[in-house]
Motif scaffolding. Structure first.
Motif, mmCIF file in Angstrom:
data_model
loop_
_atom_site.group_PDB
_atom_site.id
_atom_site.type_symbol
_atom_site.label_atom_id
_atom_site.label_comp_id
_atom_site.label_asym_id
_atom_site.label_seq_id
_atom_site.Cartn_x
_atom_site.Cartn_y
_atom_site.Cartn_z
ATOM 1 N N ILE A 197 25.551 29.767 51.594
ATOM 2 C CA ILE A 197 26.154 29.335 52.532
ATOM 3 C C ILE A 197 27.583 29.792 52.386
ATOM 4 O O ILE A 197 28.274 30.333 53.345
ATOM 5 N N VAL A 198 28.083 30.010 51.012
ATOM 6 C CA VAL A 198 29.496 30.561 50.795
ATOM 7 C C VAL A 198 29.468 32.084 51.215
ATOM 8 O O VAL A 198 30.231 32.651 51.615
ATOM 9 N N MET A 199 28.400 32.796 50.559
ATOM 10 C CA MET A 199 28.226 34.125 50.920
ATOM 11 C C MET A 199 28.330 34.615 52.450
ATOM 12 O O MET A 199 28.684 35.615 52.928
ATOM 13 N N GLU A 200 27.355 33.745 53.213
ATOM 14 C CA GLU A 200 27.413 34.021 54.447
ATOM 15 C C GLU A 200 28.735 33.778 55.376
ATOM 16 O O GLU A 200 29.308 34.568 56.063
ATOM 17 N N LEU A 201 29.577 32.910 54.634
ATOM 18 C CA LEU A 201 30.772 32.725 55.112
ATOM 19 C C LEU A 201 31.626 33.801 54.828
ATOM 20 O O LEU A 201 32.448 34.363 55.685
ATOM 21 N N LEU A 202 31.687 34.274 53.484
ATOM 22 C CA LEU A 202 32.591 35.367 53.148
ATOM 23 C C LEU A 202 32.152 36.468 53.907
ATOM 24 O O LEU A 202 32.908 37.354 54.503
ATOM 25 N N ASP A 203 30.857 36.789 53.981
ATOM 26 C CA ASP A 203 30.316 38.089 55.088
ATOM 27 C C ASP A 203 30.772 38.009 56.470
ATOM 28 O O ASP A 203 31.484 39.135 56.851
ATOM 29 N N GLU A 204 30.637 36.840 57.010
ATOM 30 C CA GLU A 204 31.250 36.872 58.147
ATOM 31 C C GLU A 204 32.771 36.876 58.499
ATOM 32 O O GLU A 204 33.234 37.754 59.530
ATOM 33 N N VAL A 205 33.617 36.506 57.470
ATOM 34 C CA VAL A 205 35.038 36.272 57.842
ATOM 35 C C VAL A 205 35.546 37.723 57.703
ATOM 36 O O VAL A 205 36.368 38.455 58.149
ATOM 37 N N ALA A 206 34.842 38.403 56.558
ATOM 38 C CA ALA A 206 35.095 39.911 56.277
ATOM 39 C C ALA A 206 35.011 40.965 57.426
ATOM 40 O O ALA A 206 35.731 41.723 57.457
ATOM 41 N N ALA A 207 33.774 40.414 58.003
ATOM 42 C CA ALA A 207 33.543 41.299 59.271
ATOM 43 C C ALA A 207 34.304 41.017 60.349
ATOM 44 O O ALA A 207 34.670 41.964 61.219
ATOM 45 N N GLU A 208 34.874 40.069 60.504
ATOM 46 C CA GLU A 208 35.663 39.725 61.683
ATOM 47 C C GLU A 208 37.214 40.326 61.586
ATOM 48 O O GLU A 208 37.655 40.813 62.454
ATOM 49 N N THR A 209 37.516 40.496 60.144
ATOM 50 C CA THR A 209 38.842 40.763 59.953
ATOM 51 C C THR A 209 38.983 42.427 59.579
ATOM 52 O O THR A 209 39.910 42.946 59.835
ATOM 53 N N GLY A 210 37.778 42.934 59.625
ATOM 54 C CA GLY A 210 37.714 44.440 59.454
ATOM 55 C C GLY A 210 37.811 44.847 57.714
ATOM 56 O O GLY A 210 38.255 45.838 57.426
ATOM 57 N N ALA A 211 38.081 43.812 57.061
ATOM 58 C CA ALA A 211 38.052 43.989 55.577
ATOM 59 C C ALA A 211 36.730 44.716 54.930
ATOM 60 O O ALA A 211 35.657 44.501 55.219
ATOM 61 N N ALA A 212 37.196 45.444 53.908
ATOM 62 C CA ALA A 212 36.235 45.940 52.891
ATOM 63 C C ALA A 212 36.113 45.065 52.077
ATOM 64 O O ALA A 212 36.658 44.467 51.412
ATOM 65 N N LEU A 213 34.568 44.730 51.855
ATOM 66 C CA LEU A 213 34.037 43.724 50.716
ATOM 67 C C LEU A 213 33.389 44.201 49.586
ATOM 68 O O LEU A 213 32.070 44.717 49.745
ATOM 69 N N VAL A 214 33.716 44.061 48.504
ATOM 70 C CA VAL A 214 33.189 44.447 47.147
ATOM 71 C C VAL A 214 32.868 43.117 46.331
ATOM 72 O O VAL A 214 33.788 42.420 45.962
#
Length: 244
Positions: A197-214
């Motif tokens: 659940i936490v990873m799904e949230l992190l992926d979603e918010v990163a995509a919405e803000t346009g951030a690169a996620l490592v």
């Protein structure tokens, strides 16, 4: 929350946000011998990228995270952020760049126990300027709403579950809308269901803000969520095909 208009779509040919070329990190141990922690790392991270780096304990993951987060400098090679050579920046300049452009999420939530969820998320904004500083409570409240904790923002960490504490940590990392999110074993202290659940949230918010996620992890279930995959072994970074 919507992604900035200037953020390119994934896969477009834009200059990298972070670029490493033949980066090494060497430390001296007690008997003055050199320990080569990272060896010839080449890596480009673009806006909107989602990538995972897996490796065993001692492979150099934490050292690489410290370099990507501008907490440390390479021994050799070049590390650039937004096209700037990081080694040419002073410590204060790196700290300002890190504070405004990079968000960190750790396995241990590192929340301040004597502060509420809202106060924890507000903490990075105490070092902001202009609108972000003066509207820090409003921005922190909105981010806690975004991660589903709008009704828990006055609670202290001791009253929150592990998953809720990690959501607070995510909100804190994202409240300044960083360009780069570094997640170090972000689900390591959570059960499998809560971690997903936490990873799904992190992926979603990163995509919405346009951030690169490592995401740096040893968990294959976490790593497979990324679009691009790497393995770090004995200080050597190599691309890796996604698991079927």
């Amino acid at each position: 929350m919507t992604a900035p208009e200037t953020v390119p779509a994934a896969g477009t040919d834009w200059p990298p946000l972070v670029s490493l070329r033949q980066v090494t990190r060497t430390v001296r141990i007690v008997d003055l011998e050199e320990l080569h922690v990272l060896r010839g790392i080449d890596l480009d991270i673009h806006p909107t990228d989602s990538l995972s780096i897996v490796g065993r304990s001692g492979s150099g993951k934490s050292t690489l995270l410290n370099l990507l987060g501008l907490l440390d400098l390479p021994t050799e090679g070049t590390l650039s952020f937004r096209g700037m050579d990081v080694r040419a920046l002073g410590g204060d300049a790196r700290a300002r760049l890190r504070g405004g452009a990079i968000g960190f999420i750790f396995q241990q939530f590192n929340l301040l126990p004597g502060r509420t969820a809202l106060e924890n998320v507000m903490t990075p904004l105490l070092y902001a300027e202009g609108r972000q500083f003066w509207k820090r409570e409003k921005l922190a409240s909105a981010m806690l709403d975004r991660v589903g904790l709008g009704d828990r923002m006055r609670e202290f960490p001791s009253n929150l579950s592990g998953g809720e504490q990690q959501r607070v940590a995510i909100a804190r990392a994202l409240v300044r809308t960083p360009e780069l999110i570094l997640a170090d074993e972000p689900t390591g202290a959570l059960d499998i269901e809560t971690g997903a659940i936490v990873m799904e949230l992190l992926d979603e918010v990163a995509a919405e803000t346009g951030a690169a996620l490592v995401t740096i992890t040893h968990d294959a279930n976490v790593a497979v969520r990324a679009r691009t995959h790497y393995r770090l072994d004995a200080g050597v970074l190599r691309p890796e095909a996604a698991a079927a």
